[in-house]
Design an enzyme around this catalytic site. Structure first.
Site, PDB file in Angstrom:
ATOM      1  N   SER A 161    -127.924 -42.094 -32.191  1.00 22.56           N
ATOM      2  CA  SER A 161    -126.782 -41.981 -31.260  1.00 22.56           C
ATOM      3  C   SER A 161    -126.799 -42.766 -29.929  1.00 22.56           C
ATOM      4  O   SER A 161    -126.007 -42.765 -28.903  1.00 22.56           O
ATOM      5  CB  SER A 161    -126.699 -40.373 -30.648  1.00 22.56           C
ATOM      6  OG  SER A 161    -127.885 -40.014 -30.076  1.00 22.56           O
ATOM      7  N   LYS A 172    -126.026 -33.104 -24.284  1.00 22.46           N
ATOM      8  CA  LYS A 172    -126.001 -34.451 -23.503  1.00 22.46           C
ATOM      9  C   LYS A 172    -125.372 -34.668 -22.101  1.00 22.46           C
ATOM     10  O   LYS A 172    -125.836 -35.024 -21.211  1.00 22.46           O
ATOM     11  CB  LYS A 172    -125.760 -35.358 -24.441  1.00 22.46           C
ATOM     12  CG  LYS A 172    -126.816 -35.734 -25.632  1.00 22.46           C
ATOM     13  CD  LYS A 172    -126.248 -36.656 -26.789  1.00 22.46           C
ATOM     14  CE  LYS A 172    -127.201 -36.767 -27.880  1.00 22.46           C
ATOM     15  NZ  LYS A 172    -126.767 -37.509 -28.775  1.00 22.46           N
TER      16      LYS A 172
END
Length: 789
Positions: A656, A699
């Protein structure tokens, strides 16, 4: 700049509960759901398996813990009658095998009649224990036995009288000593010869006496043999007399039982065998041998011989389908066992000490167990397979299984087994069994696969509200008002990490309801409201967020270096997720790229020191391929790049960060700075297209919290892949900040859009000759590389 930030309505999908009637104000107005929501596929699998009676159609229910697998199956079994096609249920009893005591016999009785039969036998024995001694203690019996005794005496005396006369004719006396022995003595007139008088006789006279006595002794031996035979004959006649007397008593009492159980040939056969055995063992009832009788009655509450007891192993309610949940599946608790009893230092066992296991109780029904617990216990899995294959249930001691010889000497007759086994387990256990046990797929032909989530529609929200109502009603909680229901639905969507899905992890919802109920009651509320749910969630997070607070403290005191303002070359804020067993949160990571003259490779420092996982290494290789396609089509890139996660010491995995890493490298190539008030997450493919990643909510919230610590500025925000927008279910404070314009979220579909946002200049499109415009980021990078070439 053409890339628009996401509006606040895209960041959170509120629950309007449009599927519920407007007049539905709380769970009080909702009918509780009688099944687990969203598990139609698994329910159909259970229905299918339960309707097939053939061998091997047992069920393995797959799904992670907390999905309500057991609850759903039990609700289905209790609601539908799986025995609708009329499989008969039976009571199972162990009784003595009078021919072979080591192998007790099984009696199959109609459901519910086992205890009645046991009481009938106990009643019979109570009567016999009293009636039999009385039958032998009356004038009629005494006169008959006396007559037989007199007949014996007459015959004995008659036989001895003849010999006595013959002896007397030869001057020999026949007498009986005090020890009961017969003695032949020579007579001197009327008196026996003494040694002196006998010595005075001539040799001829002495020899004549000796010959006579020898002949008489021979005859005496024959007579003694006859007397023994007469005594045996007398014993037989007495035995026969006793049996006749006993038979009259026993048959009188047993006749009613034989009539009552006439439709059950097995029971009739047992009663006949028992009658014959009573006649052979009358001494138990007549108490002739105290020690033997004491042992025969040992350790029992009721005054009746052990060998005629009925051990009711399983008694079924004829109207109720047997459903057994075994929480502790060890060998004895599943297959039963044989106890030992001690009496006056003597250890013994018999059929009355056989104890049932859960398979006995579930016979004719369903047994539910946890797969991992079954596999953890020694010998249980093999025993289960053996029982399911043979469709017989043997009570064999574990000692016999483990060693060559067991201490238990019984070998009970197996019981016919008709049972459905339902194992609950996770997917990994299922795969292991499929792979390593070839018999598993033969015995467990039906898989009930439980879903983790369901589509979020107005209809499914309404169904979910009924599911919430069922938990409230089952646990007698305060009712939830409409807003509280909506907040729980939203929480479920957050748990599923998708605006368009609802989590089916019913344990999480049940826990949240319990905690909300506690909060509501603590504040003396009459109903659970949305603010109670919020407080319960806040309390829940506070209990598990110690690690998050510790990590955030490192940003506060400057231990972890991060910039949320300004611009830096070759440095970008990536986003990662840190997980504990019951909590996960986001945290920004500084990613840096430096370049040096070289062969064009990307040197991944994490991988070189074994801190980078395989997926992370794959992400770096993919971005290297993209770099090569952008800058190295015709000539090799003359720079070697060193890439690392700063202050990361625990290992990195996942791809990611590959878009963030590419942006850092392009910045290092072009010497154009990257905004530090923006963080980026997202994976990419070899063509630069943005790919979705996990943990997007955590996140974004992680960077939002760090920005609050470091100081809020209007331009701050996060870049995410466009394919992750449907996963957004952000905290209210983040949504409010976006709504006010204090925080930004960009959704991109290609890495060049990220370059544009982070470096404030167009990334650039290559012409047919592969040259990028000079005023673009990629054009600047190309110029620098060409100069080096």
């Amino acid at each position: 700049m053409t890339i628009q930030t996401l509006s606040s309505d895209k960041l959170y999908r509120a629950s309007e509960l449009n599927g519920l009637p407007e007049d539905c104000k709380s769970t009080k107005n909702l009918t509780p759901l009688d099944e687990i929501v969203g598990q139609e596929r698994a329910q159909k699998a259970v229905e299918f398996a339960m309707s097939i009676k053939e061998k091997g159609y047992n069920i393995y229910a797959i799904g992670r813990n907390g999905l309500g697998k057991r609850t759903m199956v039990l609700r289905y079994l209790n609601r539908h009658d799986p025995n609708g096609n009329g499989n008969p249920l039976y009571d199972w009893c162990y009784v003595a095998n009078f021919d072979e005591t080591r192998s007790p016999k099984v009696l199959k009785l109609p459901a519910g009649s086992g205890h009645a039969f046991k009481k009938d036998i106990e009643k019979l024995m109570t009567r016999l224990v009293k009636a039999l001694p009385l039958a032998f203690d009356n004038e009629m019996y005494y006169s008959r036995s006396e007559k037989l005794k007199n007949q014996l005496t007459d015959k004995q005396e008659s036989a001895l009288l003849t010999l006595t006369k013959e002896a007397k004719e030869h001057s020999v006396s026949l007498s009986v000593t005090t020890t009961g022995e017969y003695q032949l003595v020579a007579l001197n007139g009327e008196e026996p010869h003494t040694e002196e008088t006998f010595a005075k006789l001539t040799d001829k006279e002495q020899a004549a006496f000796e010959n006579t006595i020898n002949e008489l002794e021979r005859q005496l031996r024959d007579i003694v043999r006859q007397l023994t035979e007469l005594e045996e004959e007398f014993s037989d006649k007495i035995q026969k007399l006793n049996e006749e007397v006993a038979l009259d008593v026993v048959s009188h009492f047993i006749k009613a039982l034989k009539e009552e159980y006439k439709p059950l040939p097995e029971v009739i056969a047992y009663l006949k065998a028992m009658q014959a055995d009573i006649l052979e063992n009358l001494d138990i009832f007549l108490e002739e041998s105290e020690e033997q009788v004491a042992l025969a009655y040992a350790a029992l509450d009721k005054k009746m011989p052990r060998r005629y007891q009925v051990n009711v192993l399983v008694s079924q309610d004829g109207s109720k389908f047997p459903i057994v949940v075994e929480e502790s599946p060890n060998y004895h608790s599943i297959f039963g066992y044989v106890e030992n009893a001690t009496y006056k230092g003597t250890v013994f066992t018999d059929f009355s000490l056989i104890r049932p296991g859960s398979l006995h109780r579930a016979n004719g029904g369903v047994l539910l167990m946890d797969a991992v617990k079954v596999l953890e216990r020694p010998y249980v899995w093999d025993g289960l397979k053996r029982a399911l294959r043979s469709r017989k249930l043997s009570v064999s001691s574990l000692e016999k299984e483990v060693t060559l010889s067991g201490t238990i000497s019984l070998d009970p007759e197996p019981i016919p087994l008709t049972v459905k086994l339902i194992l609950f387990g996770d997917y990994q256990t299922y795969q292991l069994l499929q792979h390593y046990d070839p018999e598993f797929s033969e015995l467990f032909r039906v898989t009930a696969d439980f879903e983790d989530e369901m589509n979020r529609t107005d209809e499914s929200e309404a169904q979910y509200a009924k599911f919430i109502s069922s938990i409230v009603n089952d646990n007698k909680m305060l009712h939830c008002d409409r807003k509280a229901i909506g907040r729980i639905v939203e929480y479920s969507s957050r748990q599923a990490d998708d605006q368009n899905k609802l989590s089916l992890h019913s344990a999480d919802i049940a826990n949240l309801l319990r905690e909300s109920n506690y909060v509501a009651k603590s504040s003396n509320a009459t109903m659970i409201r949305a603010n109670h749910v919020e407080l319960a969630l806040s309390n829940q997070e506070m209990r598990v967020s110690r690690l998050k607070d510790h990590v955030m403290q490192t940003f506060t005191n400057g231990t972890t270096l991060i910039d949320t303002v300004g611009e830096v070359i070759g440095q970008v804020n990536g986003l990662s997720v840190i997980s504990t067993s019951d909590y996960q949160f986001g945290s920004p990571n500084r990613i840096t790229a430096t370049t040096s003259y070289g062969e064009g490779g990307v040197f991944d420092i994490e991988r070189s020191v074994d801190l980078g996982g395989r997926i992370h290494s794959k992400g770096v290789m993919i971005l290297s391929a993209y770099l090569a396609s952008v800058f190295g089509r015709n000539k090799r890139i003359p720079l070697t790049t060193h890439l690392t996660f700063e202050q990361s010491y625990g290992g990195v995995d996942g791809d990611s960060a590959s878009m963030a890493e590419l942006c850092a490298i392009v910045s290092a190539f072009s010497q154009m700075p990257i905004r530090q008030d923006v963080a980026i997450t997202g994976s990419m493919n070899q063509f630069g297209a943005a790919q979705p990643i996990g943990g997007v909510n955590e996140k974004i919230e992680g960077f939002f919290d760090v920005c609050a610590i470091k100081g809020r500025t209007p331009g701050q925000g996060v870049i995410i892949p466009k394919s992750n927008v449907h996963n957004l279910m952000l905290r209210k404070d983040v949504v409010d900040a976006v709504d006010k314009g204090d925080f930004n979220i960009w959704a991109i579909s290609h890495v060049t859009e990220a370059i544009e946002i982070l470096m404030g200049q167009a990334a650039g499109l290559a012409g047919l000759d592969g040259i990028y415009p000079v005023d673009s980021v990629l054009g600047q990078a190309q110029l620098k590389l060409n100069a080096l070439r």
